[in-house]
Design a protein around this motif. Structure first.
Motif, PDB file in Angstrom:
ATOM      1  N   TYR A 194      -8.393   3.403  -2.117  1.00 56.33           N
ATOM      2  CA  TYR A 194      -9.331   3.381  -0.999  1.00 56.33           C
ATOM      3  C   TYR A 194      -9.445   4.780  -0.416  1.00 56.33           C
ATOM      4  CZ  TYR A 194     -11.491   2.174   3.463  1.00 56.33           C
ATOM      5  OH  TYR A 194     -12.325   2.098   4.537  1.00 56.33           O
ATOM      6  N   ASP A 195     -10.679   5.284  -0.335  1.00 53.57           N
ATOM      7  CA  ASP A 195     -10.959   6.609   0.208  1.00 53.57           C
ATOM      8  C   ASP A 195     -11.254   6.479   1.704  1.00 53.57           C
ATOM      9  OD1 ASP A 195     -12.336   9.009   1.021  1.00 53.57           O
ATOM     10  OD2 ASP A 195     -12.601   9.486  -1.095  1.00 53.57           O
ATOM     11  N   LEU A 196     -10.380   7.062   2.535  1.00 56.66           N
ATOM     12  CA  LEU A 196     -10.551   6.932   3.984  1.00 56.66           C
ATOM     13  C   LEU A 196     -11.823   7.608   4.493  1.00 56.66           C
ATOM     14  CD1 LEU A 196      -6.845   7.420   5.069  1.00 56.66           C
ATOM     15  CD2 LEU A 196      -8.234   5.412   5.551  1.00 56.66           C
ATOM     16  N   LYS A 197     -12.306   8.623   3.783  1.00 56.18           N
ATOM     17  CA  LYS A 197     -13.505   9.330   4.222  1.00 56.18           C
ATOM     18  C   LYS A 197     -14.771   8.542   3.884  1.00 56.18           C
ATOM     19  CE  LYS A 197     -15.837  13.812   3.927  1.00 56.18           C
ATOM     20  NZ  LYS A 197     -15.800  15.182   3.321  1.00 56.18           N
ATOM     21  N   THR A 198     -14.868   8.086   2.643  1.00 55.47           N
ATOM     22  CA  THR A 198     -16.074   7.372   2.220  1.00 55.47           C
ATOM     23  C   THR A 198     -15.998   5.875   2.499  1.00 55.47           C
ATOM     24  OG1 THR A 198     -15.239   6.955  -0.020  1.00 55.47           O
ATOM     25  CG2 THR A 198     -16.392   9.049   0.365  1.00 55.47           C
ATOM     26  N   GLN A 199     -14.771   5.384   2.759  1.00 54.10           N
ATOM     27  CA  GLN A 199     -14.511   3.970   2.997  1.00 54.10           C
ATOM     28  C   GLN A 199     -14.916   3.108   1.805  1.00 54.10           C
ATOM     29  OE1 GLN A 199     -16.212   2.779   6.762  1.00 54.10           O
ATOM     30  NE2 GLN A 199     -14.952   4.195   7.944  1.00 54.10           N
ATOM     31  N   GLN A 200     -14.707   3.679   0.611  1.00 58.20           N
ATOM     32  CA  GLN A 200     -15.000   2.975  -0.628  1.00 58.20           C
ATOM     33  C   GLN A 200     -13.699   2.719  -1.395  1.00 58.20           C
ATOM     34  OE1 GLN A 200     -18.225   1.944  -1.586  1.00 58.20           O
ATOM     35  NE2 GLN A 200     -18.627   2.579   0.540  1.00 58.20           N
ATOM     36  N   ALA A 201     -13.662   1.577  -2.084  1.00 57.90           N
ATOM     37  CA  ALA A 201     -12.485   1.219  -2.889  1.00 57.90           C
ATOM     38  C   ALA A 201     -12.842   1.287  -4.366  1.00 57.90           C
ATOM     39  CB  ALA A 201     -11.986  -0.175  -2.539  1.00 57.90           C
ATOM     40  N   THR A 202     -11.971   1.927  -5.162  1.00 56.46           N
ATOM     41  CA  THR A 202     -12.182   2.061  -6.602  1.00 56.46           C
ATOM     42  C   THR A 202     -11.070   1.333  -7.343  1.00 56.46           C
ATOM     43  OG1 THR A 202     -13.186   4.236  -6.311  1.00 56.46           O
ATOM     44  CG2 THR A 202     -12.372   3.682  -8.523  1.00 56.46           C
ATOM     45  N   ARG A 203     -11.450   0.412  -8.225  1.00 54.76           N
ATOM     46  CA  ARG A 203     -10.467  -0.302  -9.035  1.00 54.76           C
ATOM     47  C   ARG A 203      -9.952   0.633 -10.118  1.00 54.76           C
ATOM     48  NH1 ARG A 203     -10.605  -6.566 -10.960  1.00 54.76           N
ATOM     49  NH2 ARG A 203      -9.065  -6.447 -12.658  1.00 54.76           N
ATOM     50  N   ILE A 204      -8.607   0.687 -10.272  1.00 51.92           N
ATOM     51  CA  ILE A 204      -8.014   1.650 -11.203  1.00 51.92           C
ATOM     52  C   ILE A 204      -8.153   1.195 -12.647  1.00 51.92           C
ATOM     53  CG2 ILE A 204      -5.841   2.742 -11.907  1.00 51.92           C
ATOM     54  CD1 ILE A 204      -4.989   2.598  -8.973  1.00 51.92           C
ATOM     55  N   TYR A 236       0.830  -1.198   0.000  1.00 47.29           N
ATOM     56  CA  TYR A 236       0.000   0.000   0.000  1.00 47.29           C
ATOM     57  C   TYR A 236       0.867   1.252   0.000  1.00 47.29           C
ATOM     58  CZ  TYR A 236       1.187   0.844   4.922  1.00 47.29           C
ATOM     59  OH  TYR A 236       1.861   1.115   6.081  1.00 47.29           O
ATOM     60  N   SER A 237       0.268   2.391  -0.336  1.00 43.50           N
ATOM     61  CA  SER A 237       0.929   3.700  -0.216  1.00 43.50           C
ATOM     62  C   SER A 237      -0.153   4.768  -0.084  1.00 43.50           C
ATOM     63  CB  SER A 237       1.820   3.991  -1.420  1.00 43.50           C
ATOM     64  OG  SER A 237       1.079   4.022  -2.620  1.00 43.50           O
ATOM     65  N   PHE A 238       0.205   5.875   0.576  1.00 44.43           N
ATOM     66  CA  PHE A 238      -0.729   6.978   0.818  1.00 44.43           C
ATOM     67  C   PHE A 238      -0.583   8.062  -0.244  1.00 44.43           C
ATOM     68  CE2 PHE A 238      -0.517   5.217   5.105  1.00 44.43           C
ATOM     69  CZ  PHE A 238      -1.812   5.378   5.570  1.00 44.43           C
ATOM     70  N   SER A 239      -1.649   8.826  -0.420  1.00 45.69           N
ATOM     71  CA  SER A 239      -1.524  10.096  -1.135  1.00 45.69           C
ATOM     72  C   SER A 239      -0.814  11.077  -0.213  1.00 45.69           C
ATOM     73  CB  SER A 239      -2.906  10.637  -1.526  1.00 45.69           C
ATOM     74  OG  SER A 239      -3.703  10.866  -0.366  1.00 45.69           O
ATOM     75  N   ASP A 240      -0.282  12.166  -0.769  1.00 47.14           N
ATOM     76  CA  ASP A 240       0.468  13.128   0.041  1.00 47.14           C
ATOM     77  C   ASP A 240      -0.354  13.686   1.196  1.00 47.14           C
ATOM     78  OD1 ASP A 240       2.660  12.716  -1.482  1.00 47.14           O
ATOM     79  OD2 ASP A 240       2.646  14.663  -2.498  1.00 47.14           O
ATOM     80  N   ASP A 241      -1.652  13.875   0.963  1.00 43.67           N
ATOM     81  CA  ASP A 241      -2.495  14.442   2.025  1.00 43.67           C
ATOM     82  C   ASP A 241      -3.092  13.362   2.930  1.00 43.67           C
ATOM     83  OD1 ASP A 241      -4.422  13.288   0.435  1.00 43.67           O
ATOM     84  OD2 ASP A 241      -5.573  15.131   0.101  1.00 43.67           O
ATOM     85  N   GLU A 242      -2.718  12.105   2.703  1.00 42.20           N
ATOM     86  CA  GLU A 242      -3.147  10.965   3.523  1.00 42.20           C
ATOM     87  C   GLU A 242      -4.657  10.770   3.539  1.00 42.20           C
ATOM     88  OE1 GLU A 242      -1.283  11.569   7.339  1.00 42.20           O
ATOM     89  OE2 GLU A 242       0.658  10.824   6.627  1.00 42.20           O
ATOM     90  N   SER A 243      -5.311  11.213   2.466  1.00 43.71           N
ATOM     91  CA  SER A 243      -6.767  11.032   2.391  1.00 43.71           C
ATOM     92  C   SER A 243      -7.137   9.743   1.678  1.00 43.71           C
ATOM     93  CB  SER A 243      -7.418  12.210   1.658  1.00 43.71           C
ATOM     94  OG  SER A 243      -6.995  12.246   0.295  1.00 43.71           O
ATOM     95  N   LYS A 244      -6.229   9.218   0.882  1.00 40.71           N
ATOM     96  CA  LYS A 244      -6.497   8.016   0.099  1.00 40.71           C
ATOM     97  C   LYS A 244      -5.294   7.073   0.165  1.00 40.71           C
ATOM     98  CE  LYS A 244      -9.802  10.176  -3.061  1.00 40.71           C
ATOM     99  NZ  LYS A 244      -9.722  11.549  -2.512  1.00 40.71           N
ATOM    100  N   ILE A 245      -5.583   5.792  -0.066  1.00 40.42           N
ATOM    101  CA  ILE A 245      -4.544   4.764  -0.006  1.00 40.42           C
ATOM    102  C   ILE A 245      -4.613   3.904  -1.259  1.00 40.42           C
ATOM    103  CG2 ILE A 245      -3.530   2.904   1.363  1.00 40.42           C
ATOM    104  CD1 ILE A 245      -5.147   3.839   3.744  1.00 40.42           C
ATOM    105  N   LEU A 246      -3.458   3.666  -1.875  1.00 38.94           N
ATOM    106  CA  LEU A 246      -3.351   2.723  -2.984  1.00 38.94           C
ATOM    107  C   LEU A 246      -3.165   1.325  -2.419  1.00 38.94           C
ATOM    108  CD1 LEU A 246      -0.995   4.416  -5.595  1.00 38.94           C
ATOM    109  CD2 LEU A 246      -3.275   3.518  -6.064  1.00 38.94           C
ATOM    110  N   LEU A 247      -3.976   0.377  -2.874  1.00 39.08           N
ATOM    111  CA  LEU A 247      -3.886  -1.015  -2.434  1.00 39.08           C
ATOM    112  C   LEU A 247      -3.495  -1.891  -3.612  1.00 39.08           C
ATOM    113  CD1 LEU A 247      -7.220  -1.190  -0.373  1.00 39.08           C
ATOM    114  CD2 LEU A 247      -4.929  -0.612   0.460  1.00 39.08           C
ATOM    115  N   ALA A 248      -2.469  -2.745  -3.432  1.00 40.17           N
ATOM    116  CA  ALA A 248      -1.976  -3.617  -4.503  1.00 40.17           C
ATOM    117  C   ALA A 248      -2.460  -5.046  -4.286  1.00 40.17           C
ATOM    118  CB  ALA A 248      -0.457  -3.577  -4.547  1.00 40.17           C
TER     119      ALA A 248
END
Length: 738
Positions: A124-134, A94-106
């Motif tokens: 993965y959006d930490l606020k909405t708790q939803q995951a979007t496939r890239i 995993y890795s975070f966006s710079d503002d730590e609002s979203k996480i990349l999941l591998a």
């Protein structure tokens, strides 16, 4: 070192007699009996108070990113956990966006080469708790924009951009083609030798993406059979530039996110572009370029608005200039840089205009790792060899070069992982006496806050095994005091004679003689010592951490001075009364295999046996970036290539020789071993060899390592394990310096 240092394996080695100790076996080593407990890779949160760790249960296929508090070491939150019902798959990195609002999941990650991977990725959006496939298909190196609203990634040699709010995907490049054009991802040789894969980067406000384009059209293609399990083998084909051959043409490009336009950047036709890095100013990009000889490095400043480029700094060296990640831009875009310009690797501070402000560190020692800069305290944190070249310590120092503080206190190998605000760090410590220990420390003083994890259970387990201390000293060879260690049998008797088995790697800048905990080869060496061998390892000329000149003396002559040092060391060690000079062997892997082969041939009156695993046998077969850095091209330096290639003197073989390679080695091709075999056959020299089908440079998987080390052990016993020859005692000479 002024005196020989003997480091013992703690309390269980301090006992004079230990009953019922068992010998280490190969099954112990490769079955994981001595595996150390480590800390999972942690990522500091920007507040500097917490960090995150990826926790995986492979049995149940569950993974989670958990947050911990530095001070208490208590878990404070689970940020995301795999849950198929919620559309969050089992993920492995995993890795975070710079503002730590979203996480990349591998997920579904598969290996390409040493560093590169393909996978299915989610945001993965930490606020909405939803995951979007890239993407529906596997991609490479996704990178979130600073605000987390976009993700750039590579697929099939092209770059793409996904806008998360709208779900729209844009294709940034269209000319990508396998074995021809690569956008945003490095080619094989850049990945292997410059050690990076992602060749694109966002600026600080997400308005531009800089990327490299590789044109491999004229790079010669390499192919190798993959035997697999089907009726017919397949072939792996990829572009691999061997020494003297054409490299990919690399160019820099700037993509404007708002307009969707791409502009090429003129950098005066650079041969290599080994790094790009944005500054804090979103319109300023730093770019490093190198000439083919790699002895002239330029640091460029590129303006993302005007596309103009100017040289900020230039480093030249008679031999070569190393590429590192030691570059930090301060808030005003002045920068910290490391260089060997004064004869040792040290830290320098430059202004935003590229003018030197001051040399931060100095002395007859090396900075071995640059950790970063704390803007609040004005301190720089680094690791160095100030306490001896076999040790590592952690330090802080002001940017003006004053108020240096040693933050580690134990002699051995200390490594640091700092919090984002540089308030605390986790110290990873080990030595030959102590397996890895982890503790939390204050960054200001180095004061220990608390212990986190140790390997006391491993130490207790090892107390039941026969182990010998690793004795450190120096040995004077060819006018140089070379670092050495020796392992003797536990029941060593100086009145007896023992076979000598030497181990080395010897590649430029490397180090094998180091005060750190054991790896798999160390356990094997312990096993051999328990069976009556003396193990020795000498870091000769060309190895690292003893200054620029010591390291770069091998320039244009790889395999000359290093071989001379190993042969001379073996001869000198054979003068010891307890060494049987008629039973001397040497072994090594990769560069070490090149070395052991040369030692057996050129030192055929000294070595009775050698093992070479995955060796280079001619630098003409190896890649451009690594080889030409040290040797120039074969066209410019034919004698350097040929006079040190064992292919050119197979008739010198007298001793016993074992040659091993993996057929699927994409790094040091099996071609090296095949050509060595043919040279020895035509010289009518007998030897032993083994090929491991489809195995890469590491030769591992299933029982492969166990099989390989069993074969090597049997070979050693057969060729070095005979009864000692009857010799007249030789008086001990003053040879290992105190």
């Amino acid at each position: 070192m002024k005196k020989p240092v003997v480091l013992f394996l703690l309390a269980f080695l301090s006992c004079t007699v230990l009953l019922s100790q068992q010998k280490i076996s190969l099954e112990d080593i490769w079955g994981g009996s001595f595996r150390t407990e480590g800390m999972d890779v942690l990522r500091s949160m920007k507040n500097g108070e917490q960090y995150t760790v990826l926790n995986i249960d492979r049995a149940s296929k569950r993974s989670s990113i958990d947050q911990y508090d530095y001070e208490s070491q208590e878990k404070t939150a689970t940020l995301v956990s795999s849950d198929a019902a919620k559309g969050i798959p089992f993920f492995t990195s995993y890795s975070f966006s710079d503002d730590e609002s979203k996480i990349l999941l591998a997920t579904e990650v598969e290996r390409v080469y040493r560093h590169s991977r393909l996978g299915i990725y989610y945001v993965y959006d930490l606020k909405t708790q939803q995951a979007t496939r890239i993407s529906e298909t596997k991609i490479q190196e996704p990178s979130l924009s600073p605000d987390g609203n976009k993700v750039a990634y590579a697929r099939e040699n092209n770059l793409f951009l996904l806008d998360l709010p709208s779900g729209k995907t844009s294709q940034l490049t269209t000319d990508g083609e396998k074995n021809k054009i690569i956008n945003g991802i490095t080619d094989w040789v850049y990945e292997e030798e410059f050690a990076f894969v992602r060749a694109f980067a966002w600026n600080s406000n997400g308005t531009h993406i800089a990327f490299l384009r590789f044109d491999e059209t004229n790079v010669p293609q390499f192919s190798m059979d993959i035997y697999g399990t089907t009726l017919y083998p397949s072939q792996q084909q990829f572009k691999y530039p061997k020494a003297g051959e054409e490299n990919a043409k690399v160019s820099l490009h700037m993509y404007d996110v708002e307009s969707g336009t791409t502009t090429p950047i003129e950098l005066n036709n650079p041969y290599y572009i080994p790094r790009i890095k944005w500054m804090n100013d979103p319109s300023s990009l730093s770019v490093r370029t190198l000439n083919r000889h790699q002895n002239d490095l330029k640091l460029w400043l590129v303006n993302a608005e005007t596309f103009e480029a100017s040289v900020l700094l230039e480093e030249k060296d008679e031999a070569y200039v190393d590429i590192t990640d030691d570059l930090t831009f301060l808030s005003d875009d002045s920068f910290i840089w490391t260089s060997e310009r004064d004869g040792n690797n040290h830290i320098y501070l430059y202004g935003a205009d590229g003018k030197l402000k001051n040399q931060v560190t100095k002395g007859p020692w090396e900075v071995t790792h640059y950790y970063g800069y704390d803007g609040d305290s004005g301190k720089i944190f680094y690791q160095s060899t100030e306490n001896g070249s076999i040790n590592r310590d952690i330090y802080s120092i002001n940017a003006n070069g004053k108020s240096k503080t040693r933050l580690s206190s134990r002699e051995g190998t200390n490594r640091a992982d700092f919090s984002a605000d540089f308030s605390v760090f986790i110290n990873s410590f080990s030595s030959t006496a102590t397996p890895p220990e982890y503790s939390l420390h204050k960054a200001k003083s180095g004061r220990k806050i608390k212990d986190i994890k140790n390997n006391d259970a491993l130490l207790k387990k090892l107390s039941g095994y026969e182990l010998s201390p690793k004795e450190f000293s120096t040995i004077n060879i060819n006018g140089n005091d070379l670092n050495m260690y020796m392992i003797k049998p536990k029941d060593f008797d100086p009145a007896k004679k023992y076979p000598l088995f030497m181990y080395q790697y010897s590649g430029p800048g490397s180090q094998q003689v180091a005060n750190r905990w054991m790896g798999a080869n160390d356990y094997w060496h312990q096993m051999l010592a328990s069976e009556g061998y003396i193990i020795a390892c000498v870091d000769g000329r060309g190895t690292g951490l003893k200054g620029r000149d010591f390291k770069k003396v091998t320039q244009k002559e790889l395999g000359k001075y290093e071989v001379e040092d190993q042969i001379a060391a073996a001869r000198k060690l054979s003068e010891l009364p307890y060494i049987d000079e008629d039973r001397t062997g040497i072994w090594g892997w990769s560069y070490g295999g090149f070395m052991s082969t040369n030692c057996l041939l050129k030192g055929n009156d000294t070595f009775e046996m050698a093992i070479a695993v995955a060796p280079v046998t001619s630098w003409r077969f190896y890649d451009t970036i690594y080889t030409e850095r040290y040797m120039l091209t074969p066209q410019e330096n034919p004698s350097g290539y040929d006079e040190n290639s064992p292919l050119n003197y197979p008739e010198l073989l007298k001793g016993k020789y074992l040659l091993v390679h993996g057929s699927g080695d994409d790094n040091v091709h099996a071609q090296n071993t095949m050509r060595m075999i043919e040279a020895l056959v035509q010289a009518n020299k007998q030897f032993e060899w083994a090929m491991y089908p489809d195995k890469t440079h590491g030769i591992y998987g299933g029982n492969t390592r166990l099989h390989l080390y069993t074969k090597m052990t049997d070979f050693i016993h057969k060729n070095l394990g005979a009864l000692p020859s009857k010799k007249q005692e030789v008086p001990e000479k003053e040879m290992i310096k105190g």
